[in-house]
Design an enzyme around this catalytic site. Structure first.
Site, PDB file in Angstrom:
ATOM      1  N   SER A  71      35.697  36.163  34.374  1.00 42.52           N
ATOM      2  CA  SER A  71      34.446  36.830  34.752  1.00 42.52           C
ATOM      3  C   SER A  71      33.796  37.519  33.557  1.00 42.52           C
ATOM      4  CB  SER A  71      34.711  37.851  35.860  1.00 42.52           C
ATOM      5  OG  SER A  71      35.261  37.215  36.994  1.00 42.52           O
ATOM      6  N   ASN A  72      34.613  38.108  32.665  1.00 46.61           N
ATOM      7  CA  ASN A  72      34.067  38.820  31.508  1.00 46.61           C
ATOM      8  C   ASN A  72      33.472  37.892  30.465  1.00 46.61           C
ATOM      9  OD1 ASN A  72      34.768  41.840  31.814  1.00 46.61           O
ATOM     10  ND2 ASN A  72      36.588  40.750  32.477  1.00 46.61           N
ATOM     11  N   LYS A 190      46.207  35.934  39.664  1.00 50.43           N
ATOM     12  CA  LYS A 190      45.578  37.142  39.160  1.00 50.43           C
ATOM     13  C   LYS A 190      44.876  37.808  40.339  1.00 50.43           C
ATOM     14  CE  LYS A 190      41.867  39.060  36.357  1.00 50.43           C
ATOM     15  NZ  LYS A 190      40.624  38.849  35.596  1.00 50.43           N
ATOM     16  N   SER A 192      42.586  40.900  41.356  1.00 52.31           N
ATOM     17  CA  SER A 192      41.724  41.957  40.828  1.00 52.31           C
ATOM     18  C   SER A 192      41.278  42.939  41.904  1.00 52.31           C
ATOM     19  CB  SER A 192      40.482  41.342  40.161  1.00 52.31           C
ATOM     20  OG  SER A 192      40.859  40.547  39.061  1.00 52.31           O
ATOM     21  N   GLY A 216      44.905  42.339  37.901  1.00 48.75           N
ATOM     22  CA  GLY A 216      43.604  41.920  37.394  1.00 48.75           C
ATOM     23  C   GLY A 216      42.781  43.030  36.792  1.00 48.75           C
TER      24      GLY A 216
END
Length: 325
Positions: A71-72, A190, A192, A216
């Protein structure tokens, strides 16, 4: 190191359900990973030179590997060709002993299967597959199990499930995760969401399979380790990677009191570069710490001056930045 070795899941040999049977030896993914940001020029082109400079700085930190197109990485704003090229460039720079995990999730199963194969060809050691979410009302346990099973059946590399409800509005259901953990090519997850009870339950129900849970977010990294997670893919590792690796060391060596003190100082900065200010906040913090964060790709815009001051205060109040920044 002995304790860490004991905490790592063993390689597993599990027969695949159905007519086809094969043995898969799990990749040990324990450790800390930054889901790296994608640097852009002021014209919003991917800046591969600055990407390489960031990776060279991360080489000085005892990270287990790198996550690309999480996402980053603003993957949702990159074309298919850009997503693959970023992975190729990262693989050229990152040494083989560092694990390269690439985000290959797309909305359709067909596109995810294709992207997963291409990410493997581009050099990924494993893929991180986010839950499809555009038609989230129909993303039943059956639909999600079917999606991930088809991806894992055809993937040349191990698959890691990815639940990020803040972005998708969809938590991967516990029952779906437990079912999918039985697939020999699905090695971990993962999570989050930040619900440590849920993480603990999935670990409890899958640990006999060697299924590996990754926190996450840095805000609950210690809590994740306390219930059996093996590491973390954390946005804050882009900025405070050495500190997160130290927290990992303290947790796996059961130095909980010292670990708790460090965890407390990471909670606010982590929230600031995730929920509060998002990727523009992360990139601003990277700039302060000598990395290339820089521009986001539209429609993401930069922080306002007031937001910059608020972000700076969070890092200063927790002792990570000095006032001259």
């Amino acid at each position: 190191m002995l304790l860490r070795a004991l905490l790592r899941p063993c390689a597993r040999a599990v027969c695949s359900p159905g007519p086809r049977s094969y043995v898969h030896t799990a990749l040990d993914i324990s450790g800390i990973y930054p889901p790296i940001a994608t640097p852009f020029t002021d014209r919003e082109q991917v800046d591969y030179g600055r990407l390489e400079e960031n990776l060279q700085k991360y080489a000085d930190v005892p990270l287990r590997g790198i996550v690309v197109q999480g996402s980053n990485g603003e993957y949702a704003y990159l074309s298919r060709e850009e997503r693959l090229e970023v992975v190729r460039k990262v693989r050229q720079v990152v040494p083989k002993e560092k694990i390269l995990i690439a985000g290959s999730g797309c909305e359709s199963t067909r596109a995810t299967v294709a992207m997963t194969r291409e990410m493997a060809e581009a050099g990924a050691d494993a893929v991180l597959v986010v839950t499809p979410c555009y038609y989230r009302g129909r993303m039943t346990i059956s639909a999600l199990v079917n999606h991930y099973t088809k991806v894992a059946d055809t993937s040349p590399v191990p698959v890691i499930l990815y639940s990020v409800p803040a972005n998708t509005g969809l938590d991967l259901p516990v029952d779906a995760a437990v079912t999918l953990a039985q697939h020999p090519n699905i090695i971990g997850m993962k999570d989050s969401g930040g619900d440590v009870t849920r993480m603990g339950l999935i670990i409890h129900k899958t640990q006999h399979l060697g299924f590996q849970m990754l926190s996450g977010s840095a805000g609950f990294l210690l809590a994740g380790y306390s219930v059996g997670a093996v590491g973390g893919i954390c946005a804050l590792a882009n900025v405070l990677g050495a500190q997160l690796c130290e927290l990992e060391r303290l947790c796996v060596s059961a130095q909980w009191q010292t670990a708790r003190t460090l965890q407390y100082r990471l909670i606010e900065p982590n929230a600031a570069v995730t929920r509060r200010f998002g990727i523009p906040g992360l990139k601003q913090a990277m700039d302060w710490f000598g990395l290339h964060g820089g521009h986001c790709r539209s429609p993401l815009g930069p922080l306002t001056e007031q937001e910059r001051q608020e972000l700076k205060k969070v890092f200063m109040d927790n002792g990570w930045l000095q006032s001259h920044h």
